[in-house]
Design a protein around this motif. Structure first.
Motif, PDB file in Angstrom:
ATOM      1  N   ASN A  34       0.834  -1.211   0.000  1.00 33.33           N
ATOM      2  CA  ASN A  34       0.000   0.000   0.000  1.00 33.33           C
ATOM      3  C   ASN A  34       0.864   1.254   0.000  1.00 33.33           C
ATOM      4  N   LEU A  35       1.961   1.237   0.766  1.00 32.59           N
ATOM      5  CA  LEU A  35       2.890   2.375   0.776  1.00 32.59           C
ATOM      6  C   LEU A  35       3.523   2.564  -0.598  1.00 32.59           C
ATOM      7  N   ARG A  36       3.914   1.474  -1.200  1.00 32.80           N
ATOM      8  CA  ARG A  36       4.548   1.554  -2.524  1.00 32.80           C
ATOM      9  C   ARG A  36       3.574   2.094  -3.565  1.00 32.80           C
ATOM     10  N   GLN A  37       2.316   1.710  -3.470  1.00 30.05           N
ATOM     11  CA  GLN A  37       1.313   2.180  -4.417  1.00 30.05           C
ATOM     12  C   GLN A  37       1.048   3.673  -4.272  1.00 30.05           C
ATOM     13  N   ALA A  38       1.305   4.206  -3.078  1.00 25.14           N
ATOM     14  CA  ALA A  38       1.128   5.642  -2.863  1.00 25.14           C
ATOM     15  C   ALA A  38       2.189   6.436  -3.611  1.00 25.14           C
ATOM     16  N   GLY A  39       3.301   5.786  -3.959  1.00 28.50           N
ATOM     17  CA  GLY A  39       4.357   6.442  -4.727  1.00 28.50           C
ATOM     18  C   GLY A  39       4.953   7.625  -4.005  1.00 28.50           C
ATOM     19  N   ASN A  40       5.042   8.750  -4.698  1.00 29.49           N
ATOM     20  CA  ASN A  40       5.632   9.961  -4.136  1.00 29.49           C
ATOM     21  C   ASN A  40       4.601  10.878  -3.487  1.00 29.49           C
ATOM     22  N   ILE A  41       3.395  10.405  -3.336  1.00 26.59           N
ATOM     23  CA  ILE A  41       2.327  11.229  -2.774  1.00 26.59           C
ATOM     24  C   ILE A  41       2.364  11.097  -1.252  1.00 26.59           C
ATOM     25  N   THR A  42       2.891  12.135  -0.601  1.00 26.50           N
ATOM     26  CA  THR A  42       3.093  12.052   0.847  1.00 26.50           C
ATOM     27  C   THR A  42       1.783  11.875   1.611  1.00 26.50           C
ATOM     28  N   ASP A  43       0.704  12.478   1.135  1.00 26.04           N
ATOM     29  CA  ASP A  43      -0.591  12.289   1.811  1.00 26.04           C
ATOM     30  C   ASP A  43      -1.041  10.833   1.716  1.00 26.04           C
ATOM     31  N   GLY A  44      -0.777  10.192   0.587  1.00 22.87           N
ATOM     32  CA  GLY A  44      -1.125   8.786   0.412  1.00 22.87           C
ATOM     33  C   GLY A  44      -0.312   7.882   1.318  1.00 22.87           C
ATOM     34  N   ILE A  45       0.958   8.212   1.486  1.00 24.20           N
ATOM     35  CA  ILE A  45       1.826   7.436   2.369  1.00 24.20           C
ATOM     36  C   ILE A  45       1.341   7.571   3.810  1.00 24.20           C
ATOM     37  N   LYS A  46       1.043   8.790   4.195  1.00 24.27           N
ATOM     38  CA  LYS A  46       0.560   9.043   5.554  1.00 24.27           C
ATOM     39  C   LYS A  46      -0.764   8.318   5.794  1.00 24.27           C
ATOM     40  N   LYS A  47      -1.637   8.321   4.809  1.00 22.53           N
ATOM     41  CA  LYS A  47      -2.928   7.647   4.941  1.00 22.53           C
ATOM     42  C   LYS A  47      -2.744   6.134   5.081  1.00 22.53           C
ATOM     43  N   ALA A  48      -1.835   5.563   4.286  1.00 23.21           N
ATOM     44  CA  ALA A  48      -1.584   4.128   4.363  1.00 23.21           C
ATOM     45  C   ALA A  48      -1.043   3.736   5.737  1.00 23.21           C
ATOM     46  N   ILE A  49      -0.165   4.555   6.303  1.00 22.62           N
ATOM     47  CA  ILE A  49       0.370   4.271   7.628  1.00 22.62           C
ATOM     48  C   ILE A  49      -0.700   4.485   8.693  1.00 22.62           C
ATOM     49  N   ALA A  50      -1.541   5.478   8.511  1.00 21.80           N
ATOM     50  CA  ALA A  50      -2.609   5.761   9.474  1.00 21.80           C
ATOM     51  C   ALA A  50      -3.597   4.601   9.588  1.00 21.80           C
ATOM     52  N   GLU A  51      -3.748   3.828   8.537  1.00 17.17           N
ATOM     53  CA  GLU A  51      -4.633   2.663   8.583  1.00 17.17           C
ATOM     54  C   GLU A  51      -4.108   1.619   9.561  1.00 17.17           C
TER      55      GLU A  51
END
Length: 73
Positions: A34-51
């Motif tokens: 899920n983190l890898r799929q977020a790519g360079n989008i920091t909000d996506g990375i943060k959201k994946a970790i928040a899950e």
């Protein structure tokens, strides 16, 4: 700010992320994907970790999110 210590086990795919203050989170292989799929989008990375751990995700700064993006490609 200290950098994250990111440990990715090549056999199991489990990833441990440790902040300089000792805060730690362990991610299962699907969560790492899920983190890898977020790519360079920091909000996506943060959201994946928040899950997994919302408190840990809230403590991540921009530099740490960029580090995760570059090291977990």
């Amino acid at each position: 700010m200290g950098r994250l210590n990111i440990e990715l086990c090549p056999e199991t795919g489990i990833c441990s992320i440790i902040k300089a203050d000792g805060a730690k989170i362990d991610l299962m292989p699907d969560e790492v994907d899920n983190l890898r799929q977020a790519g360079n989008i920091t909000d996506g990375i943060k959201k994946a970790i928040a899950e997994v751990d919302s408190q840990f995700a809230e403590k991540l700064n921009l530099e740490e999110l960029k580090q995760l993006s570059s090291e977990l490609k």
